[in-house]
Design a protein around this motif. Structure first.
Motif, PDB file in Angstrom:
ATOM      1  N   ASP A  26       0.831  -1.208   0.000  1.00 22.79           N
ATOM      2  CA  ASP A  26       0.000   0.000   0.000  1.00 22.79           C
ATOM      3  C   ASP A  26       0.866   1.259   0.000  1.00 22.79           C
ATOM      4  O   ASP A  26       0.539   2.258  -0.680  1.00 22.79           O
ATOM      5  N   VAL A  65       2.249   1.836  -3.494  1.00 15.84           N
ATOM      6  CA  VAL A  65       1.211   2.391  -4.364  1.00 15.84           C
ATOM      7  C   VAL A  65       1.019   3.881  -4.085  1.00 15.84           C
ATOM      8  O   VAL A  65       0.950   4.704  -5.009  1.00 15.84           O
ATOM      9  N   THR A  77       2.022   6.729  -6.808  1.00 12.96           N
ATOM     10  CA  THR A  77       0.903   7.536  -7.300  1.00 12.96           C
ATOM     11  C   THR A  77       1.177   9.025  -7.091  1.00 12.96           C
ATOM     12  O   THR A  77       0.931   9.852  -7.974  1.00 12.96           O
ATOM     13  N   PRO A 133      -5.272  -6.796  -7.913  1.00 16.68           N
ATOM     14  CA  PRO A 133      -5.245  -5.686  -8.874  1.00 16.68           C
ATOM     15  C   PRO A 133      -4.980  -4.325  -8.245  1.00 16.68           C
ATOM     16  O   PRO A 133      -4.448  -3.422  -8.909  1.00 16.68           O
ATOM     17  N   HIS A 134      -5.337  -4.168  -6.972  1.00 12.81           N
ATOM     18  CA  HIS A 134      -5.147  -2.884  -6.296  1.00 12.81           C
ATOM     19  C   HIS A 134      -3.878  -2.859  -5.451  1.00 12.81           C
ATOM     20  O   HIS A 134      -3.572  -1.838  -4.823  1.00 12.81           O
ATOM     21  N   ASN A 150      -0.296  -5.912  -8.363  1.00  7.02           N
ATOM     22  CA  ASN A 150      -0.397  -5.562  -9.783  1.00  7.02           C
ATOM     23  C   ASN A 150      -0.307  -4.060 -10.002  1.00  7.02           C
ATOM     24  O   ASN A 150       0.279  -3.590 -10.983  1.00  7.02           O
ATOM     25  N   ARG A 151      -0.869  -3.315  -9.083  1.00 10.01           N
ATOM     26  CA  ARG A 151      -0.859  -1.856  -9.215  1.00 10.01           C
ATOM     27  C   ARG A 151       0.560  -1.311  -9.074  1.00 10.01           C
ATOM     28  O   ARG A 151       0.938  -0.366  -9.780  1.00 10.01           O
ATOM     29  N   VAL A 152       1.368  -1.907  -8.193  1.00 11.62           N
ATOM     30  CA  VAL A 152       2.757  -1.480  -8.040  1.00 11.62           C
ATOM     31  C   VAL A 152       3.507  -1.652  -9.355  1.00 11.62           C
ATOM     32  O   VAL A 152       4.179  -0.731  -9.840  1.00 11.62           O
ATOM     33  N   GLU A 162       2.285  -1.984 -12.374  1.00  5.74           N
ATOM     34  CA  GLU A 162       1.704  -1.111 -13.391  1.00  5.74           C
ATOM     35  C   GLU A 162       2.198   0.331 -13.244  1.00  5.74           C
ATOM     36  O   GLU A 162       2.536   0.990 -14.245  1.00  5.74           O
ATOM     37  N   LEU A 163       2.261   0.823 -12.023  1.00 11.81           N
ATOM     38  CA  LEU A 163       2.731   2.189 -11.794  1.00 11.81           C
ATOM     39  C   LEU A 163       4.188   2.359 -12.204  1.00 11.81           C
ATOM     40  O   LEU A 163       4.550   3.348 -12.847  1.00 11.81           O
ATOM     41  N   SER A 181       1.641 -10.840 -10.957  1.00 11.26           N
ATOM     42  CA  SER A 181       2.312  -9.523 -10.914  1.00 11.26           C
ATOM     43  C   SER A 181       3.114  -9.231 -12.176  1.00 11.26           C
ATOM     44  O   SER A 181       4.170  -8.624 -12.127  1.00 11.26           O
TER      45      SER A 181
END
Length: 276
Positions: free
Chosen positions: A46, A49, A53, A99-100, A103-105, A107-108, A159
């Protein structure tokens, strides 16, 4: 996810944290859980992310550097701790959460309009491996270990592993890592083109710092647009890729760094880019 390897310490480890600090125009993110080889807790994911972000909209930043505290980079998501809480997750828990999180890490890191550097020592496993592979430049100890142990643990890769590896090293080597669970040293990873470079362990920090400094001194907008174009061109025909390049050129030509680049060329000097 990637289960941690060879856990250190005999007592329950805290959740760890991601240390966030600035070094001039560089954002430095340190995975700080060395007693568990920097395996990522939910809290740490978290925090990654949140930090990435925020970096996406911080115009004062010009590069991101991700590293691990202690002797390892990251041994993946803390799958062991997640599954020893005494309560079985409900059906669909992974589909709902990943996904949150993990995967979000990835993707970012992949889509951020800033160059991302990872410096790797020791183990880079599962999510930790994919985090390093998603970065634009990864510098590793020649003896570091890149490992995708998903199948060996009885579950399928996640991931971004199945997307990143074939694009970086081809299908045959991707299958060696993903289906056979072969471990790849830092030296082999550099030879394969899996990462940017490998150096002896005591030179990793200095090599990464030089790369971070070089990127921080570059034309940040143009670098971000070039990164976006390279990634998008992997999925588009030539004509569409060149059309995207035209829009990127139009944007970059409106920056102060473009004007500085032309002036420096005319004056036969090194440019002094400001990232704007």
């Amino acid at each position: 996810m990637g289960a941690p390897v060879g856990q250190q310490g005999g007592t329950a480890a805290p959740d760890g944290s991601v240390s966030v600090h600035r070094e001039d125009a560089a954002l430095v993110l340190t995975l700080d859980r060395p007693q568990r080889r920097n395996s990522l807790s939910h809290r740490m994911i978290d925090e990654l992310v949140t930090a990435l972000t925020a970096a996406a909209t911080d115009d004062s930043l010009r590069v991101v550097h991700i590293r691990g505290a202690g002797g390892d980079f990251c041994t993946g998501a803390d799958w062991v701790a997640t599954n020893t809480a005494g309560q079985r997750p409900r059906t669909g828990d992974l589909v709902r959460r990943i996904p949150h999180g993990a995967n979000r890490v990835v993707e970012l890191v992949h889509t951020l309009h800033l160059p991302v550097v990872c410096s790797v020592q020791g183990w880079a496993v599962g999510l930790g491996c994919n985090l390093a592979l998603a970065a634009d430049f990864t510098v590793a100890d020649t003896d570091a270990v890149f490992w995708e142990p998903f199948v060996e643990r009885g579950f399928a890769p996640d991931s971004g592993a199945s997307w990143l590896l074939p694009r970086l090293v081809g299908l045959a080597r991707a299958k060696r890592m993903l289906l056979l669970g072969e471990r790849v040293s830092g030296a082999e990873a550099a030879e394969w083109g899996l990462i940017h470079d490998s150096v002896p362990g005591d030179e990793v920090a200095a090599a990464a710092d030089r790369l971070v400094a070089r990127l921080a001194a570059g034309p940040t907008v143009a670098i971000g647009l070039a990164k976006q174009a390279v990634h998008q061109a992997l999925h588009t025909p030539l004509a569409q890729a060149m059309t995207q390049e035209l829009f990127n050129v139009e944007l970059s030509c409106r920056t102060a760094d473009f004007k500085e680049g032309l002036a420096a060329f005319r004056d036969k000097r090194d440019p002094d880019f400001q990232g704007r």
